[in-house]
Write a protein that holds these residues in place. Structure first.
Motif, PDB file in Angstrom:
ATOM      1  N   GLU A  72       0.896  -1.199   0.156  1.00 13.62           N
ATOM      2  CA  GLU A  72      -0.116  -0.064  -0.078  1.00 13.62           C
ATOM      3  C   GLU A  72       0.869   1.426   0.024  1.00 13.62           C
ATOM      4  O   GLU A  72       0.520   2.341  -0.615  1.00 13.62           O
ATOM      5  N   LYS A  73       2.204   1.015   0.731  1.00 19.80           N
ATOM      6  CA  LYS A  73       2.845   2.436   0.662  1.00 19.80           C
ATOM      7  C   LYS A  73       4.435   2.257  -0.065  1.00 19.80           C
ATOM      8  O   LYS A  73       5.293   2.650   0.381  1.00 19.80           O
ATOM      9  N   LYS A 154       8.746  13.402  -5.415  1.00 17.43           N
ATOM     10  CA  LYS A 154       7.629  12.619  -5.948  1.00 17.43           C
ATOM     11  C   LYS A 154       7.275  12.646  -7.314  1.00 17.43           C
ATOM     12  O   LYS A 154       7.006  11.715  -8.224  1.00 17.43           O
ATOM     13  N   ASP A 195       0.863   5.059  -8.324  1.00 20.49           N
ATOM     14  CA  ASP A 195      -0.238   5.401  -7.410  1.00 20.49           C
ATOM     15  C   ASP A 195       0.181   5.337  -5.866  1.00 20.49           C
ATOM     16  O   ASP A 195      -0.362   6.194  -5.227  1.00 20.49           O
ATOM     17  N   THR A 196       1.167   4.706  -5.475  1.00 18.28           N
ATOM     18  CA  THR A 196       1.724   4.733  -4.283  1.00 18.28           C
ATOM     19  C   THR A 196       2.555   5.877  -4.039  1.00 18.28           C
ATOM     20  O   THR A 196       2.432   6.341  -2.690  1.00 18.28           O
ATOM     21  N   LYS A 199       0.545   9.170  -3.190  1.00 18.89           N
ATOM     22  CA  LYS A 199      -0.060   9.187  -1.863  1.00 18.89           C
ATOM     23  C   LYS A 199       0.919   9.223  -0.716  1.00 18.89           C
ATOM     24  O   LYS A 199       0.490   9.688   0.417  1.00 18.89           O
ATOM     25  N   LYS A 201       3.109  10.765   2.006  1.00 26.55           N
ATOM     26  CA  LYS A 201       3.016  11.957   2.954  1.00 26.55           C
ATOM     27  C   LYS A 201       4.255  12.137   3.733  1.00 26.55           C
ATOM     28  O   LYS A 201       4.906  11.183   4.026  1.00 26.55           O
TER      29      LYS A 201
END
Length: 446
Positions: A72-73, A154, A195-196, A199, A201
């Protein structure tokens, strides 16, 4: 996991290579005196004292590679390590660069599935040493992870991932590792996914840093123009300000697959890029030396290898062909790679299988074994002829908990390997019927 990293290890899966101080050695062993101790906060230290040049090299390693990411990350681990160098203790990336340049110091780092490391090369004279170590220590202990820098990086990483998604080498490597490791973190790309990454942060980086950059999991390697007392002080100052978190748990165990997989991927390139193999060995595997020397004969020795001789030289079916074992903290891959014209892909792949199966069945000849040992042992002194190369070895010895006499025993262990041991190890460890095969640029693919 990046193709560049794999090829770097593939060239010499046991030997860590890198640059300029000669060490005394004999043909039988390396005379490198490694001192080892622990800091007050639990960091492991590996030190080689050498006063031939006024240079100090230090590297700090953490179990913070891409295998510590989650699906997910994916990408957090790599971005964390890189952004540590771009803002710390209120210093901008420009300030950091200027402070190092002012004293002629060089900051670098490395990153792979197992490890994240930051390294410093500086003059050992007091002013230069103190200034560069002060900045280096703040980078390790007080990273800022600036929002503006994170946004910039990023965007850069996403652009690179978009480009990689069009390149057959990157596509084949990603598909191979995904098929081989499935849900294991070794399947994750070092750079993350589009996509990961989008996201991620600042909070993610701070949390990852606190969890994986603790003093108890750090391995500090030092070499150069220092006394033991100075090295002790440096290691202590580096480790004392790191997070006081527990040492990281071992990487999850790899499940060994007992079934074959094949993936054919269409691509407009004129060549087919083919990867095949399966899980191989850990860094501490008892079969490591027989497999390494056997693979040198099979496909790791360049133009003197069986695969090159049979598939390229005799038949002209490929532009290149290689094989390697990549030992890691958990079970790393065994891989064979080749590039060929699309209309020759099936013939080349069949011949690779034929050559490998004959190799496993018949083993190596005494002449091949003698030549391989001579090349490996003869080239060994060049792999310990500089501070930087010794530092790379200290990193590996410390991180993977290898014995302190690893360098002294290296050539002896190579010399002891027999043809029977190679044949036995390959028969037990390689099962071609269970191989993962990826063909990118397959004319039959839809």
């Amino acid at each position: 996991m990046s193709l560049q990293f794999i090829k770097r290890i593939a060239t010499s899966s046991l030997l860590v290579i890198s640059s300029s101080v000669m060490f005394a050695f004999t043909s039988a062993h390396a005379a490198v005196n490694i001192q080892q101790w622990q800091t007050s906060t639990g960091s492991e230290v590996y030190f080689v004292e050498n006063h031939d040049l006024p240079i100090l090299d230090i590297s700090v390693n953490f179990s913070a590679g891409s295998a510590r990411d989650t699906a997910e990350k994916s990408g957090v681990a790599g971005i964390t390590r890189y952004l540590m160098t771009l803002g710390a203790a209120g210093m901008t990336d420009e300030t950091i660069a200027n402070k190092f340049a002012d004293v002629g110091a060089v900051l670098s780092g490395s990153f792979d599935a197992d490890r994240a490391a930051l390294s410093l090369r500086t003059l050992s004279s007091e002013r230069e040493r103190l200034q560069s170590l002060n900045v280096f220590t703040q980078i390790l202990q007080k990273p800022d992870f600036p929002e503006s820098v994170l946004s910039r990086e990023k965007a850069r990483i996403i652009s690179g991932l978009q480009e990689s998604a069009t390149q057959p080498e990157s596509i084949s490597n990603k598909a191979f590792m995904s098929a081989l490791y499935e849900n294991h973190p070794y399947s994750l790309d070092e750079s993350g996914e589009i996509d990961t990454v989008a996201k991620i942060k600042r909070d993610d980086l701070q949390a990852f840093y606190q969890q994986h950059y603790g003093a108890k999991g750090a391995v500090i390697a030092i070499i150069g123009d220092l006394t033991r007392e100075q090295a002790t002080q440096i290691a202590e100052s580096v480790s004392v300000g790191l997070p006081a978190t527990p040492a990281p748990a071992p990487i999850a165990q790899v499940t060994i697959s007992a079934k074959s997989k094949e993936q054919r991927i269409a691509h407009p390139a004129s060549q087919s890029h083919i990867l095949l193999g399966h899980t191989g060995i850990k860094r501490t595997d008892p079969d490591l030396f027989p497999l390494y020397i056997g693979n040198y004969i099979l496909g790791g020795g360049g133009f003197v290898s069986r695969l090159t001789e049979e598939v390229r030289e005799k038949r002209g079916l490929v532009y290149s062909v290689y094989s390697y074992f990549m030992p890691m903290a958990e079970v790393g891959p065994f891989q064979i790679g080749l590039q060929t014209k699309k209309d020759q892909a099936e013939a080349a792949l069949a011949l690779v299988h034929e050559t490998l199966e004959k190799f496993i069945k018949d083993g190596v000849t005494e002449a091949e074994l003698k030549a391989a040992k001579a090349n490996i042992i003869g080239g060994f002194p060049m792999r310990i002829d500089s501070n930087k190369k010794i530092l790379d070895y200290l990193n590996v010895i410390g991180f993977y908990k290898l014995p302190l006499n690893y360098l002294d025993e290296y050539n002896k262990r190579v010399e002891k390997v027999t043809a029977a041991q190679i044949k036995d190890a390959f028969n037990r460890r390689l099962k071609p019927e269970n191989f993962v095969t990826v063909i990118v640029g397959d004319p039959k693919a839809q």
